[in-house]
Motif scaffolding. Structure first.
Motif, PDB file in Angstrom:
ATOM      1  N   CYS A 156       0.848  -1.187   0.000  1.00  0.00           N
ATOM      2  CA  CYS A 156       0.000   0.000   0.000  1.00  0.00           C
ATOM      3  C   CYS A 156       0.886   1.240   0.000  1.00  0.00           C
ATOM      4  O   CYS A 156       1.855   1.314   0.757  1.00  0.00           O
ATOM      5  CB  CYS A 156      -0.904   0.005   1.222  1.00  0.00           C
ATOM      6  SG  CYS A 156      -1.975   1.438   1.272  1.00  0.00           S
ATOM      7  N   SER A 157       0.512   2.214  -0.850  1.00  0.00           N
ATOM      8  CA  SER A 157       1.295   3.459  -0.865  1.00  0.00           C
ATOM      9  C   SER A 157       1.154   4.185   0.470  1.00  0.00           C
ATOM     10  O   SER A 157       1.909   5.097   0.763  1.00  0.00           O
ATOM     11  CB  SER A 157       0.842   4.355  -2.011  1.00  0.00           C
ATOM     12  OG  SER A 157      -0.547   4.594  -1.899  1.00  0.00           O
ATOM     13  N   TYR A 208      -4.849   8.068  -4.664  1.00  0.00           N
ATOM     14  CA  TYR A 208      -3.660   7.280  -4.942  1.00  0.00           C
ATOM     15  C   TYR A 208      -3.048   7.762  -6.247  1.00  0.00           C
ATOM     16  O   TYR A 208      -3.222   7.138  -7.292  1.00  0.00           O
ATOM     17  CB  TYR A 208      -4.021   5.792  -5.032  1.00  0.00           C
ATOM     18  CG  TYR A 208      -4.452   5.202  -3.705  1.00  0.00           C
ATOM     19  CD1 TYR A 208      -3.513   4.864  -2.744  1.00  0.00           C
ATOM     20  CD2 TYR A 208      -5.787   4.940  -3.445  1.00  0.00           C
ATOM     21  CE1 TYR A 208      -3.890   4.288  -1.540  1.00  0.00           C
ATOM     22  CE2 TYR A 208      -6.186   4.370  -2.242  1.00  0.00           C
ATOM     23  CZ  TYR A 208      -5.232   4.051  -1.296  1.00  0.00           C
ATOM     24  OH  TYR A 208      -5.613   3.487  -0.120  1.00  0.00           O
TER      25      TYR A 208
HETATM   26 MO    MO Z   1      -3.415   0.922  -0.344  1.00  0.00          MO
END
Ligand code: MO
Ligand code: MTE
Length: 268
Positions: A126-127, A267
């Protein structure tokens, strides 16, 4: 400011769960969020299913009509050998109207003969991993990140089994000009800042062409677990986790990267 439930009434449909369950997909609109405004794409107008019982009954004993011919070939009839039977079957079929097929296909994906199976070991990160540090540093603007105040744990490595998306698109006739990106819809409802939306992101065609985008339905040799996207998810190698769409239900070819909020506002 509208309340959360008002937002959900306007932006989301109350029967969204049916799409998640694979029910009635052919009757429900899809939320198109590829532009700045969200709009509904309604499926074609449906005729209600009808059935002329009299016409159906007039063909006589249906067990005889559909009698199995070969041991083990359930429901198989060599129709071309029986013009008369064929006409009877046609009478039954034409005395009814049916719901169109749904968008979903829960039959098994065609096997090796059509698309070679691929297996990749991928780490999905996950970023927003180590987000707790971000919150500590920029607490003031952390308006929604505290919802997920995790540390370094938002990473997982697994073996995913499925097919390369490239092969599927090739089988559909290939990507047509001017498309350069593929847009992916998850069947879940994503809620952010009191807005309910679809989970929609996109990936450039070059990434797909490099066979780095996998349609996966197995994880570590088992059926993909629900929490990881059952029945099918995308695994995009080498990109932030957010592009690996879970509960995948729609793929669209588009010209520019999607403007859907999940990608354009969150994102990046
Ligand atoms: Mo994420
Ligand atoms: N449909 C859908 N797909 C999604 C998400 C989501 O909320 N909805 N989250 C994404 C994000 S931000 C990450 S990091 C990964 C997490 O994948 P995992 O749950 O298998 O670890 O899924 C991605 N795919």
């Amino acid at each position: 400011m509208p309340t959360l439930s008002e937002q959900m009434d306007t932006v989301n449909r109350p029967d969204e769960w049916k799409i998640e369950q694979g029910m009635a997909a052919h009757k429900l609109p899809v939320l198109d969020q590829s532009g700045r405004d969200t709009f509904h794409i309604y499926p074609p107008e449906l005729k209600r299913p009808t059935k002329d019982e009299e016409a159906t009954a007039s063909v006589g004993d249906r067990n005889k009509l559909f009698a199995r011919e070969k041991e083990g070939w359930v429901g198989y009839v060599e129709w071309e050998n029986y013009p008369e039977k064929k006409a009877q079957a046609n009478k039954i079929l034409s005395s009814q109207t049916f719901d169109p097929c749904s968008d979903f296909m829960f039959d098994p994906i065609p096997g090796e003969s059509k698309f070679p199976r691929v297996e990749v070991t991928a780490t999905i990160q996950c970023s927003g991993t180590r987000r707790i540090e971000q919150i500590n540093l920029y607490g003031g603007q952390g308006d929604e990140v505290p919802q997920a105040p995790w540390a370094e744990g938002a990473i997982g490595t697994a073996r995913y089994g499925g097919i390369s998306l490239r092969k599927l698109i090739k089988d559909c006739g290939g990507l047509q000009e001017p498309a350069k990106h593929l847009e992916f819809y998850g069947a879940d409802t994503y809620i952010k800042d009191l807005e309910a939306m679809n989970y929609v992101v996109s990936v450039p065609w070059t990434k797909v062409k490099a066979s780095e985008v996998i349609l996966a339905w197995e994880m570590n040799g088992e059926q993909l677990p629900k929490i990881h996207g059952y029945p099918m998810r995308l695994v995009v190698l080498g990109y932030i986790g957010a592009r690996s769409v879970k509960w995948l239900y729609r793929v669209k070819a588009i010209e520019n990267p999607t403007l859907a909020p999940v990608q354009s506002r969150e994102y990046l």
